[in-house]
Design a protein around this motif. Structure first.
Motif, PDB file in Angstrom:
ATOM      1  N   ALA A 180      -1.438   7.373  -8.311  1.00 52.70           N
ATOM      2  CA  ALA A 180      -2.848   7.085  -8.091  1.00 52.70           C
ATOM      3  C   ALA A 180      -3.638   8.367  -7.914  1.00 52.70           C
ATOM      4  O   ALA A 180      -3.125   9.372  -7.416  1.00 52.70           O
ATOM      5  CB  ALA A 180      -3.001   6.202  -6.856  1.00 52.70           C
TER       6      ALA A 180
ATOM      7  N   ASP B  45      -5.888   8.519   2.155  1.00 50.99           N
ATOM      8  CA  ASP B  45      -5.434   9.183   0.936  1.00 50.99           C
ATOM      9  C   ASP B  45      -3.926   9.007   0.748  1.00 50.99           C
ATOM     10  O   ASP B  45      -3.181   9.959   0.498  1.00 50.99           O
ATOM     11  CB  ASP B  45      -5.799  10.669   0.954  1.00 50.99           C
ATOM     12  CG  ASP B  45      -5.648  11.318  -0.435  1.00 50.99           C
ATOM     13  OD1 ASP B  45      -5.608  10.578  -1.437  1.00 50.99           O
ATOM     14  OD2 ASP B  45      -5.558  12.565  -0.498  1.00 50.99           O
TER      15      ASP B  45
ATOM     16  N   THR C 188      -7.952  10.192  -3.096  1.00 57.77           N
ATOM     17  CA  THR C 188      -9.225   9.688  -2.591  1.00 57.77           C
ATOM     18  C   THR C 188     -10.297  10.755  -2.704  1.00 57.77           C
ATOM     19  O   THR C 188     -10.068  11.922  -2.396  1.00 57.77           O
ATOM     20  CB  THR C 188      -9.092   9.270  -1.114  1.00 57.77           C
ATOM     21  OG1 THR C 188      -8.121   8.232  -1.017  1.00 57.77           O
ATOM     22  CG2 THR C 188     -10.417   8.775  -0.555  1.00 57.77           C
TER      23      THR C 188
ATOM     24  N   GLN D  40      -2.613   6.264  -1.319  1.00 63.17           N
ATOM     25  CA  GLN D  40      -2.646   5.108  -2.212  1.00 63.17           C
ATOM     26  C   GLN D  40      -1.277   4.737  -2.767  1.00 63.17           C
ATOM     27  O   GLN D  40      -0.946   3.556  -2.902  1.00 63.17           O
ATOM     28  CB  GLN D  40      -3.622   5.346  -3.371  1.00 63.17           C
ATOM     29  CG  GLN D  40      -5.075   5.459  -2.966  1.00 63.17           C
ATOM     30  CD  GLN D  40      -5.482   6.900  -2.691  1.00 63.17           C
ATOM     31  OE1 GLN D  40      -4.708   7.659  -2.110  1.00 63.17           O
ATOM     32  NE2 GLN D  40      -6.679   7.277  -3.104  1.00 63.17           N
ATOM     33  N   ASP D  41      -0.465   5.733  -3.118  1.00 66.48           N
ATOM     34  CA  ASP D  41       0.845   5.432  -3.686  1.00 66.48           C
ATOM     35  C   ASP D  41       1.732   4.716  -2.673  1.00 66.48           C
ATOM     36  O   ASP D  41       2.417   3.746  -3.005  1.00 66.48           O
ATOM     37  CB  ASP D  41       1.530   6.719  -4.163  1.00 66.48           C
ATOM     38  CG  ASP D  41       0.870   7.288  -5.413  1.00 66.48           C
ATOM     39  OD1 ASP D  41       0.316   6.504  -6.206  1.00 66.48           O
ATOM     40  OD2 ASP D  41       0.904   8.514  -5.589  1.00 66.48           O
TER      41      ASP D  41
ATOM     42  N   ASP E 168      -4.435  -1.842   1.419  1.00 68.57           N
ATOM     43  CA  ASP E 168      -5.016  -1.009   0.364  1.00 68.57           C
ATOM     44  C   ASP E 168      -6.171  -0.164   0.894  1.00 68.57           C
ATOM     45  O   ASP E 168      -6.260   1.036   0.582  1.00 68.57           O
ATOM     46  CB  ASP E 168      -5.489  -1.908  -0.784  1.00 68.57           C
ATOM     47  CG  ASP E 168      -6.191  -1.119  -1.879  1.00 68.57           C
ATOM     48  OD1 ASP E 168      -5.515  -0.344  -2.578  1.00 68.57           O
ATOM     49  OD2 ASP E 168      -7.422  -1.268  -2.016  1.00 68.57           O
TER      50      ASP E 168
ATOM     51  N   ARG F 241      -6.406   3.935   1.180  1.00 63.62           N
ATOM     52  CA  ARG F 241      -7.446   4.769   0.561  1.00 63.62           C
ATOM     53  C   ARG F 241      -8.128   5.658   1.589  1.00 63.62           C
ATOM     54  O   ARG F 241      -8.413   6.826   1.318  1.00 63.62           O
ATOM     55  CB  ARG F 241      -8.477   3.887  -0.146  1.00 63.62           C
ATOM     56  CG  ARG F 241      -7.979   3.343  -1.477  1.00 63.62           C
ATOM     57  CD  ARG F 241      -9.095   2.739  -2.299  1.00 63.62           C
ATOM     58  NE  ARG F 241      -9.537   1.468  -1.732  1.00 63.62           N
ATOM     59  CZ  ARG F 241     -10.791   1.152  -1.475  1.00 63.62           C
ATOM     60  NH1 ARG F 241     -11.755   2.034  -1.681  1.00 63.62           N
ATOM     61  NH2 ARG F 241     -11.094  -0.031  -0.989  1.00 63.62           N
TER      62      ARG F 241
END
Length: 333
Positions: free
Chosen positions: A19, A174, A22, A176-177, A167, A171
């Motif tokens: 991903a 930072d 952010t 996301q993965d 989720d 975000r």
């Protein structure tokens, strides 16, 4: 070439998508409130075991300055993380105790902790200090937290609100993965346990879920018809005998006994706010009270014990589904 080597080669040939990081400032909509994060937050203070364990699962323990509001011991895989994060309070922390740690992010699992009538403080109090206070969507979407002791559901709990919570927090941090991997794992486990329960073919099975009681001689706090435990029961093909839309309504044992649920689910917790927080006290009551001891589930020992945190919108809710499915095995005999 062995199977492990082949797997490793395929992984190298087709790496997972990564991903994008952010971009700050980040603004998210949280239960109708816009929250802006100028940078990745430091000194996070989490008010609620659910948000705390999500942050641990996302690998964010090193950015946390405190936690509060615990129902069970931390999951074993997070013991090392938890040991390095200050425990501000086992229950509701004070506003000053939270803001004194100069947090850049205060997530909570319950709107009654931080909301219009926040037990810790209101959103505005935190906003006045420039602190984004976040409520998990699982506790505010489709729910009115100003009605009833723990709020009233306006629509049945939707597991998507838990995925959205994970989720959004990923975000913000930072991560996301890690968030995507966590959600994928939980979804896969949900699919597997639902299939297991469906194979039992129990069309007439029912259940009642007892969280706690202010006093063992008073009506118990039971899971309402549209909350998280009710979602768990529905996913596994069990009918909730409690029909109130409140999150945790008080219901008389005579009413529950008349419904005679196939299974009784009781919460186990380390919290000791009420005498019935002790699971052993619950068991003693069920087996000795003249009303409850006559229920089929009590006489036939169809009592399933779940961690209280597995009854909340948390990463443990799938643990709860799996434990409940195990407890249902005897119903098909």
């Amino acid at each position: 070439m062995n199977r492990l080597t082949l797997t490793a080669l395929f992984a190298l040939a087709a790496p997972a998508a990564i991903a994008a990081p952010t971009e700050y400032p980040l603004t998210i909509d949280n239960c109708g409130h816009a929250l802006t994060f100028p940078a990745r937050p430091d000194n996070v203070v989490s008010v609620g075991q659910a948000t705390t364990e999500i942050l641990y699962a996302l690998g964010q323990a090193d950015r946390m300055a405190g936690t509060a509001l615990w129902f069970n011991a931390v999951l074993p895989q997070f013991e090392d993380d938890n040991a390095q994060v200050a425990r501000i309070s086992d229950n509701t922390p004070g506003f000053e105790a939270v803001v004194s740690r100069r947090p850049g992010f205060v997530p909570t699992m319950f709107e009654w902790m931080i909301g219009a009538q926040g037990a810790v403080g209101t959103r505005q109090q935190f906003a006045d200090l420039g602190i984004p206070a976040y409520v998990m969507p699982a506790d505010c979407e489709g729910k009115d937290n100003l009605v009833g002791a723990d709020g009233t559901r306006l629509a049945p709990f939707d597991i998507q609100t838990l995925w959205d919570s994970i989720d959004q927090m990923a975000r913000v941090m930072d991560a996301q993965d890690a968030g995507a991997a966590l959600i994928a794992d939980l979804k896969a486990r949900e699919t597997a346990v639902v299939a297991r329960a469906a194979a039992m073919d129990l069309p007439d099975a029912s259940a009642a879920v007892w969280f706690s009681s202010a006093d063992l001689q008073l009506d118990p706090y039971m899971a309402g018809a549209m909350g998280i435990p009710a979602w768990m029961l529905e996913r596994l093909g069990l009918r909730n005998v409690v029909t109130s839309d409140e999150e945790w309504p008080t219901v008389g044992w005579e009413t529950i006994a008349r419904a005679d649920p196939s299974v009784i689910v009781i919460a186990r917790m380390d919290r000791r706010r009420f005498p019935a927080d002790d699971v052993e006290e619950k068991l003693r009551f069920l087996k000795s009270d003249p009303v409850t001891r006559q229920m089929t589930a009590v006489r036939e020992d169809r009592i399933v014990i779940l961690d209280a945190e597995a009854m909340h919108a948390s990463i443990r809710v799938i643990d709860g589904l799996e434990a409940l499915a195990e407890g249902m095995d005897g119903l098909s005999e």
